[in-house]
Design an enzyme around this catalytic site. Sequence first.
Site, PDB file in Angstrom:
ATOM      1  N   THR A 183      16.858 -28.132   4.646  1.00 31.65           N
ATOM      2  CA  THR A 183      18.183 -27.680   4.217  1.00 31.65           C
ATOM      3  C   THR A 183      19.055 -28.864   3.796  1.00 31.65           C
ATOM      4  OG1 THR A 183      20.238 -26.772   5.111  1.00 31.65           O
ATOM      5  CG2 THR A 183      18.762 -27.729   6.692  1.00 31.65           C
ATOM      6  N   ASP A 184      20.092 -28.590   2.998  1.00 35.72           N
ATOM      7  CA  ASP A 184      21.061 -29.646   2.665  1.00 35.72           C
ATOM      8  C   ASP A 184      22.036 -29.893   3.818  1.00 35.72           C
ATOM      9  OD1 ASP A 184      22.549 -27.314   2.480  1.00 35.72           O
ATOM     10  OD2 ASP A 184      23.392 -27.736   0.502  1.00 35.72           O
ATOM     11  N   GLU A 185      21.972 -29.041   4.860  1.00 36.27           N
ATOM     12  CA  GLU A 185      22.917 -29.218   5.973  1.00 36.27           C
ATOM     13  C   GLU A 185      22.641 -30.507   6.751  1.00 36.27           C
ATOM     14  OE1 GLU A 185      23.896 -25.700   8.198  1.00 36.27           O
ATOM     15  OE2 GLU A 185      23.247 -24.403   6.562  1.00 36.27           O
ATOM     16  N   TYR A 219      21.620 -26.633  14.707  1.00 38.40           N
ATOM     17  CA  TYR A 219      20.648 -26.249  13.672  1.00 38.40           C
ATOM     18  C   TYR A 219      20.336 -27.424  12.759  1.00 38.40           C
ATOM     19  CZ  TYR A 219      19.013 -24.467   9.165  1.00 38.40           C
ATOM     20  OH  TYR A 219      18.313 -24.295   7.998  1.00 38.40           O
ATOM     21  N   LYS A 272      16.844 -29.619  12.204  1.00 34.41           N
ATOM     22  CA  LYS A 272      16.154 -29.725  10.911  1.00 34.41           C
ATOM     23  C   LYS A 272      16.045 -31.208  10.501  1.00 34.41           C
ATOM     24  CE  LYS A 272      14.812 -26.958   8.521  1.00 34.41           C
ATOM     25  NZ  LYS A 272      13.491 -26.250   8.450  1.00 34.41           N
TER      26      LYS A 272
HETATM   27  N1  NAD Z   1      18.360 -19.477   4.427  1.00 34.93           N
HETATM   28  C1  NAD Z   1      18.828 -20.530   3.761  1.00 34.93           C
HETATM   29  O1  NAD Z   1      19.840 -20.437   3.082  1.00 34.93           O
HETATM   30  C2  NAD Z   1      18.085 -21.850   3.824  1.00 34.93           C
HETATM   31  C3  NAD Z   1      18.526 -22.890   3.011  1.00 34.93           C
HETATM   32  C4  NAD Z   1      17.805 -24.093   3.015  1.00 34.93           C
HETATM   33  C5  NAD Z   1      16.696 -24.233   3.815  1.00 34.93           C
HETATM   34  N2  NAD Z   1      16.299 -23.206   4.621  1.00 34.93           N
HETATM   35  C6  NAD Z   1      15.091 -23.408   5.445  1.00 34.93           C
HETATM   36  O2  NAD Z   1      14.091 -22.548   4.905  1.00 34.93           O
HETATM   37  C7  NAD Z   1      13.244 -22.075   5.951  1.00 34.93           C
HETATM   38  C8  NAD Z   1      13.199 -20.568   5.934  1.00 34.93           C
HETATM   39  O3  NAD Z   1      14.526 -20.071   6.122  1.00 34.93           O
HETATM   40  P1  NAD Z   1      14.808 -18.500   6.220  1.00 34.93           P
HETATM   41  O4  NAD Z   1      16.229 -18.297   5.914  1.00 34.93           O
HETATM   42  O5  NAD Z   1      13.769 -17.774   5.465  1.00 34.93           O
HETATM   43  O6  NAD Z   1      14.582 -18.264   7.781  1.00 34.93           O
HETATM   44  P2  NAD Z   1      14.424 -16.880   8.572  1.00 34.93           P
HETATM   45  O7  NAD Z   1      15.149 -17.082   9.861  1.00 34.93           O
HETATM   46  O8  NAD Z   1      14.780 -15.729   7.703  1.00 34.93           O
HETATM   47  O9  NAD Z   1      12.846 -16.775   8.832  1.00 34.93           O
HETATM   48  C9  NAD Z   1      12.160 -17.629   9.714  1.00 34.93           C
HETATM   49  C10 NAD Z   1      10.746 -17.092   9.898  1.00 34.93           C
HETATM   50  O10 NAD Z   1      10.052 -18.013  10.762  1.00 34.93           O
HETATM   51  C11 NAD Z   1       9.424 -17.280  11.799  1.00 34.93           C
HETATM   52  N3  NAD Z   1       9.409 -18.121  13.008  1.00 34.93           N
HETATM   53  C12 NAD Z   1      10.486 -18.526  13.738  1.00 34.93           C
HETATM   54  N4  NAD Z   1      10.077 -19.263  14.784  1.00 34.93           N
HETATM   55  C13 NAD Z   1       8.723 -19.352  14.700  1.00 34.93           C
HETATM   56  C14 NAD Z   1       7.737 -19.981  15.494  1.00 34.93           C
HETATM   57  N5  NAD Z   1       8.053 -20.706  16.588  1.00 34.93           N
HETATM   58  N6  NAD Z   1       6.431 -19.884  15.107  1.00 34.93           N
HETATM   59  C15 NAD Z   1       6.086 -19.163  13.988  1.00 34.93           C
HETATM   60  N7  NAD Z   1       6.986 -18.523  13.231  1.00 34.93           N
HETATM   61  C16 NAD Z   1       8.293 -18.614  13.574  1.00 34.93           C
HETATM   62  C17 NAD Z   1      10.270 -16.034  11.996  1.00 34.93           C
HETATM   63  O11 NAD Z   1       9.529 -14.976  12.600  1.00 34.93           O
HETATM   64  C18 NAD Z   1      10.690 -15.710  10.559  1.00 34.93           C
HETATM   65  O12 NAD Z   1       9.742 -14.898   9.908  1.00 34.93           O
HETATM   66  C19 NAD Z   1      13.790 -22.676   7.240  1.00 34.93           C
HETATM   67  O13 NAD Z   1      13.050 -23.812   7.560  1.00 34.93           O
HETATM   68  C20 NAD Z   1      15.227 -23.033   6.904  1.00 34.93           C
HETATM   69  O14 NAD Z   1      15.650 -24.127   7.682  1.00 34.93           O
HETATM   70  C21 NAD Z   1      16.971 -22.025   4.648  1.00 34.93           C
END
Ligand code: NAD
Length: 358
Positions: free
Chosen positions: A133-135, A159, A163
């Site tokens: 993430t950019d955070e 969070y 990350k």
């Molecule tokens: N949502 C955003 O805006 C955003 C932006 C930038 C980066 N990200 C990054 O992208 C990735 C996905 O984000 P998202 O929004 O789809 O997240 P999400 O919370 O919607 O999904 C996370 C998934 O990971 C699975 N999970 C969680 N803990 C686990 C574990 N210990 N073992 C196996 N599976 C596990 C969950 O069951 C879920 O399906 C993350 O790494 C997040 O940091 C998200």
Amino acid sequence: MRILVTGGCGFIGSAVVRRLIDQTTHEVLNVDALTYAASIKATEAAAQSGRYRLEVANITDAASMERIFSEFSPDAVMHLAAESHVDRSIDGPGTFVSTNIVGTYTLLEAARKWWARQDAERRKAFRFHHISTDEVFGALQPGDPPFTERTPYDPRSPYSASKASSDHLVRAWYHTYGLPTFVTNTTNNYGPWHFPEKLIPLVTINAIEGRELPVYGTGQNVRDWLFVEDHAEALVRAVECGQPGETYAIGARQPRTNMQVVETICTILDELHPDPAGPHARLIRHVTDRPGHDFRYEIDPTHAEQALGWHARHDFEHGIRRTVQWYLDNRDWWDSIRAARYGGERLGQAGEKMGTAA
Ligand SMILES: NC(=O)c1ccc[n+]([C@@H]2O[C@H](COP(=O)([O-])OP(=O)(O)OC[C@H]3O[C@@H](n4cnc5c(N)ncnc54)[C@H](O)[C@@H]3O)[C@@H](O)[C@H]2O)c1
């Protein structure tokens, strides 16, 4: 390619899985622990393909991860599994440390042990793609230039700190062990299948139901909003051509304040789902700000655009219209999540915690 996707039942992971199955010939093994954030339904269409399989496992379980690497023998890993909601990290940071830091370490070690046993050609071609993430870069003030790949880390929430830790581990495994890793850091995503406690789905659902629309503080916080399908396209490009040791900062060039986001959703709903009681914007309520709420995130995606031959296709107004329409068309999905997870309690009634993350 044989691609091991972690977290493929999540919001972004499921968009990646759908794209890999619909638009490439790659094979996909989705490793997901099916936490509260997972939605099997989001991968239902992909599951019809013989190139897709789901394995329910936790990335902190070293024995399972080692077995999965030996059995699936991946050409690449796309690591998306994470705890991802800032408000939840403030309430309970433990699972963020466990999944985001220990889980990433466990996955890196399983990858490294398996990778060390491969021949030179496979070792060279292997990729470990860490999605971040950019955070991790902290907060920008008005007038600051956007984040780039060279911006120093300055995480502020449990969070983003977890990350940031995982990003450092991934880069250390490249420099120390030669594991071919790279990192993508991305701005806020939005789109279909977004879990109903995040800002855009929460506001959309509450507005559809004529409920209050909680906005943290003055609502002037700025995020660069990337449509999730554009992000999935960038991630698939990256796993196909990303270079070891690299970082790609992925953004949409679509900065909007939270108030602009909420007002845009209200205007679209006034057109698509008019409320006889009046314009949806009448429902906006300002609530006490989140502790440590970062003011502004914005990415300069020039390097990623050039290196990956990619740019975001959706401007915010186009993507948000598709998103609002999707929530209008998929009430069964979000209603069932509310019924299962919140005992039928209406979103937005549970206070700020449920309210206004961005
Ligand atoms: N949502 C955003 O805006 C955003 C932006 C930038 C980066 N990200 C990054 O992208 C990735 C996905 O984000 P998202 O929004 O789809 O997240 P999400 O919370 O919607 O999904 C996370 C998934 O990971 C699975 N999970 C969680 N803990 C686990 C574990 N210990 N073992 C196996 N599976 C596990 C969950 O069951 C879920 O399906 C993350 O790494 C997040 O940091 C998200």
